[in-house]
Design a protein around this motif. Structure first.
Motif, PDB file in Angstrom:
ATOM      1  N   ARG A  12       0.834  -1.205   0.000  1.00 19.46           N
ATOM      2  CA  ARG A  12       0.000   0.000   0.000  1.00 19.46           C
ATOM      3  C   ARG A  12       0.870   1.258   0.000  1.00 19.46           C
ATOM      4  O   ARG A  12       0.552   2.240  -0.675  1.00 19.46           O
ATOM      5  CB  ARG A  12      -0.918  -0.006   1.223  1.00 19.46           C
ATOM      6  CG  ARG A  12      -1.903  -1.162   1.232  1.00 19.46           C
ATOM      7  CD  ARG A  12      -2.836  -1.070   2.422  1.00 19.46           C
ATOM      8  NE  ARG A  12      -3.745  -2.222   2.491  1.00 19.46           N
ATOM      9  CZ  ARG A  12      -4.757  -2.338   3.332  1.00 19.46           C
ATOM     10  NH1 ARG A  12      -4.995  -1.358   4.202  1.00 19.46           N
ATOM     11  NH2 ARG A  12      -5.529  -3.412   3.327  1.00 19.46           N
TER      12      ARG A  12
ATOM     13  N   ALA B  90       1.020   4.169  -2.944  1.00 21.41           N
ATOM     14  CA  ALA B  90       0.670   5.568  -2.680  1.00 21.41           C
ATOM     15  C   ALA B  90       1.820   6.520  -2.955  1.00 21.41           C
ATOM     16  O   ALA B  90       1.683   7.729  -2.759  1.00 21.41           O
ATOM     17  CB  ALA B  90       0.220   5.718  -1.228  1.00 21.41           C
TER      18      ALA B  90
ATOM     19  N   ARG C 208      -2.811   0.570  -5.989  1.00 19.18           N
ATOM     20  CA  ARG C 208      -2.929   2.001  -6.297  1.00 19.18           C
ATOM     21  C   ARG C 208      -4.341   2.325  -6.772  1.00 19.18           C
ATOM     22  O   ARG C 208      -4.928   3.333  -6.380  1.00 19.18           O
ATOM     23  CB  ARG C 208      -1.884   2.396  -7.348  1.00 19.18           C
ATOM     24  CG  ARG C 208      -1.793   3.911  -7.579  1.00 19.18           C
ATOM     25  CD  ARG C 208      -0.647   4.263  -8.491  1.00 19.18           C
ATOM     26  NE  ARG C 208      -0.565   5.697  -8.719  1.00 19.18           N
ATOM     27  CZ  ARG C 208       0.085   6.569  -7.938  1.00 19.18           C
ATOM     28  NH1 ARG C 208       0.711   6.142  -6.866  1.00 19.18           N
ATOM     29  NH2 ARG C 208       0.105   7.863  -8.224  1.00 19.18           N
TER      30      ARG C 208
ATOM     31  N   LEU D 147      -6.684   2.359  -3.863  1.00 17.65           N
ATOM     32  CA  LEU D 147      -6.580   3.585  -3.072  1.00 17.65           C
ATOM     33  C   LEU D 147      -7.208   4.786  -3.773  1.00 17.65           C
ATOM     34  O   LEU D 147      -7.334   5.855  -3.180  1.00 17.65           O
ATOM     35  CB  LEU D 147      -5.110   3.889  -2.765  1.00 17.65           C
ATOM     36  CG  LEU D 147      -4.412   2.968  -1.760  1.00 17.65           C
ATOM     37  CD1 LEU D 147      -2.918   3.249  -1.738  1.00 17.65           C
ATOM     38  CD2 LEU D 147      -5.000   3.132  -0.355  1.00 17.65           C
TER      39      LEU D 147
ATOM     40  N   LEU E 210      -6.017   6.243  -6.625  1.00 16.85           N
ATOM     41  CA  LEU E 210      -4.982   7.127  -7.160  1.00 16.85           C
ATOM     42  C   LEU E 210      -4.798   6.871  -8.655  1.00 16.85           C
ATOM     43  O   LEU E 210      -4.990   5.746  -9.127  1.00 16.85           O
ATOM     44  CB  LEU E 210      -3.654   6.891  -6.432  1.00 16.85           C
ATOM     45  CG  LEU E 210      -3.678   7.192  -4.926  1.00 16.85           C
ATOM     46  CD1 LEU E 210      -2.355   6.799  -4.288  1.00 16.85           C
ATOM     47  CD2 LEU E 210      -3.963   8.671  -4.681  1.00 16.85           C
TER      48      LEU E 210
ATOM     49  N   SER F  77     -11.487   0.884  -0.056  1.00 21.89           N
ATOM     50  CA  SER F  77     -10.611   1.693   0.790  1.00 21.89           C
ATOM     51  C   SER F  77     -11.314   2.961   1.251  1.00 21.89           C
ATOM     52  O   SER F  77     -12.244   3.468   0.607  1.00 21.89           O
ATOM     53  CB  SER F  77      -9.335   2.070   0.021  1.00 21.89           C
ATOM     54  OG  SER F  77      -9.629   3.002  -0.998  1.00 21.89           O
TER      55      SER F  77
ATOM     56  N   LEU G  38      -5.626   5.606   2.810  1.00 25.29           N
ATOM     57  CA  LEU G  38      -4.722   6.476   2.061  1.00 25.29           C
ATOM     58  C   LEU G  38      -3.756   7.176   3.005  1.00 25.29           C
ATOM     59  O   LEU G  38      -2.556   7.280   2.720  1.00 25.29           O
ATOM     60  CB  LEU G  38      -5.534   7.499   1.260  1.00 25.29           C
ATOM     61  CG  LEU G  38      -4.772   8.359   0.263  1.00 25.29           C
ATOM     62  CD1 LEU G  38      -4.035   7.505  -0.758  1.00 25.29           C
ATOM     63  CD2 LEU G  38      -5.711   9.330  -0.445  1.00 25.29           C
TER      64      LEU G  38
ATOM     65  N   ALA H 156      -1.184   4.593   4.148  1.00 23.31           N
ATOM     66  CA  ALA H 156      -0.236   4.262   3.079  1.00 23.31           C
ATOM     67  C   ALA H 156       0.783   5.377   2.883  1.00 23.31           C
ATOM     68  O   ALA H 156       1.978   5.118   2.683  1.00 23.31           O
ATOM     69  CB  ALA H 156      -1.005   4.008   1.779  1.00 23.31           C
ATOM     70  N   ARG H 157       0.338   6.618   2.942  1.00 21.35           N
ATOM     71  CA  ARG H 157       1.255   7.738   2.725  1.00 21.35           C
ATOM     72  C   ARG H 157       2.197   7.957   3.910  1.00 21.35           C
ATOM     73  O   ARG H 157       3.329   8.403   3.752  1.00 21.35           O
ATOM     74  CB  ARG H 157       0.451   9.008   2.464  1.00 21.35           C
ATOM     75  CG  ARG H 157      -0.164   9.046   1.063  1.00 21.35           C
ATOM     76  CD  ARG H 157      -1.078  10.225   0.867  1.00 21.35           C
ATOM     77  NE  ARG H 157      -1.438  10.393  -0.546  1.00 21.35           N
ATOM     78  CZ  ARG H 157      -2.430  11.161  -0.976  1.00 21.35           C
ATOM     79  NH1 ARG H 157      -3.163  11.838  -0.095  1.00 21.35           N
ATOM     80  NH2 ARG H 157      -2.685  11.263  -2.259  1.00 21.35           N
TER      81      ARG H 157
END
Length: 424
Positions: A163, A167, A223, A226, A228, A295, A300, A303-304
């Motif tokens: 994850r 991200a 991805r 999430l 993105l 998600s 998010l 993950a970041r």
């Protein structure tokens, strides 16, 4: 049935425990922090235990009493300050089998892994193989499950790293991007354990969905999950990947359980493939596993922040170490700030004390067992510095270099580190 679960607070163990409770069994979970686990899963009887200290059969006698099934979901990736692989994954298990043979001879369900291949000689798989072989030769009823890469609603270790990589801004930085990977859902593992308990499934079973993805495919899938936009894969140079692995191994020695350590990278170099024959057990493809658990923004954020966490900890460490070392190298000049308020000897002693406190906190935060206390100490000392400086020399708030103002971002970064410190 009465069922004992080892590693019941973990990624796999918590789901297995919840499933067995739902099936109507009386579940006992053991872990190092039962008080918190009890708050999360109150239907389970929690007991405090540390597997690394349960290496003699007598250590198991009381906890095995009246248990019909033991499910081992415990494990660790690599030796370090927080983990002893030989004790946890081998010696404790051999002691368990010995104790089980002289008690009620419970069914032993072992969540293991494929223990052959390029990483087969490493302690992670060597200790699992030793325990698996001992279990198969013990004469106890058993089921050894060897799941591929496990995905689920939550994430830990390798799944959390997927994850985090997914991200990453703009590009996907990968090593071994084309390595083949098989997956399955954590619910598939729980279903297999449930089947072993209710239907008497036994033997040695590889468990994986009937699809093979590359690491790049799997990261792209996460991805998308999430929310993105697509990004291109960027192949990391070997020297940079080696540096990251070396740093991750160093962090492991300090007690941090990074999924970027050399054991994981060696396994990933050949991929995660099973040697399975048809098991008859249901499995779920990766896309279906993720789509069944849409998600949220918390995923998010997690993950970041995942790859930022070690940078935050190391940044705080460097800040406090330098805050203590630099004034210490200029002790006379630094202590001069206190001369208007106290005698020279007291000013020197106070300067020396604060420098040593800063250095101690900067070093302690790098040690995982001490990190929480070090972060709380940083907050306390920061507020003490602000209060003392405000009383003795309030003009420092208007100093163009902002010596007091700069403490405020440090406090916020410390609070961020505290918020992300928990691993489960």
């Amino acid at each position: 049935m009465n069922i004992l679960i080892l590693g019941a607070t973990g990624f796999i163990g918590s789901v297995v425990a919840a499933r067995l409770v739902a099936d109507g069994h009386a579940v006992t979970g053991i872990g190092r922090n039962p008080a918190r686990a009890r708050l999360k899963q109150p239907a389970i009887d929690w007991q405090r235990a540390d597997l690394s200290r349960m290496t003699k059969p007598a250590d198991w006698d009381e906890i095995l009493k009246d248990q019909h099934v033991v499910v081992n979901c415990a494990g660790a990736l690599q030796d370090g300050l927080s983990d002893d692989l030989s004790a946890t994954q081998a010696e404790a298990m051999l002691a368990l089998y010995s104790a089980a043979k002289r008690s009620s001879r419970p069914l032993i369900v072992q969540i293991s892994a494929r223990t052959t291949g390029a990483a087969g000689h490493l302690p992670f798989l060597a200790t699992k193989r030793r325990a698996d072989q001992a279990l198969a030769a013990s004469g106890l009823p058993y089921l050894i499950l060897r799941p591929a890469l496990v995905l689920g609603r939550n994430a830990h270790g390798g799944s959390a790293l997927l994850r985090a990589l997914a991200a990453f801004p703009l590009v996907l930085p990968l090593v071994h991007a084309e390595s083949p990977i098989e997956t399955l859902s954590v619910d598939d593992v729980a279903e297999a354990v449930s089947g072993a308990v209710s239907a008497g499934i036994s033997g040695d079973i590889d468990l994986a969905a009937d699809e093979v993805l590359t690491l790049a495919d799997l990261v792209r899938l996460h991805r998308q999950w999430l929310g993105l936009p697509p990004a291109r894969v960027f192949a990391l140079p070997n020297w940079l990947a080696g540096l990251v692995t070396w740093l991750a191994d160093l962090s492991g020695l300090l007690g941090w359980r990074s999924p970027l350590r050399s054991t994981a990278m060696t396994i990933m170099s050949e991929g995660v493939r099973s040697l399975k024959a048809e098991s008859g057990l249901g499995t779920t493809h990766a896309a279906a596993t993720l789509s069944a658990n849409p998600s949220g923004v918390q995923d998010l954020w997690s993950a970041r922040l995942y790859l930022l966490k070690p940078l935050v900890i190391s940044g705080l460490s460097a800040f406090w170490l330098l805050s203590g070392l630099i004034p210490l190298l200029m002790l006379e000049k630094t202590s001069a700030h206190f001369l208007p308020f106290m005698p020279e000897a007291a000013a020197t002693a106070l300067t020396l004390a604060t420098c040593l406190i800063d250095i101690a906190l900067g070093a302690a935060v790098l040690l995982r067992p001490l990190a929480k206390r070090a972060l709380l100490g940083m907050l306390a000392v920061s507020f003490a510095y602000l209060a003392g400086a405000s009383l003795l020399e309030p003009a420092l708030w208007l100093d163009p270099l902002g010596p007091l103002v700069k403490v405020l971002p440090s406090i916020l970064l410390t609070l961020t580190a505290l918020s992300t410190l928990d691993e489960r």
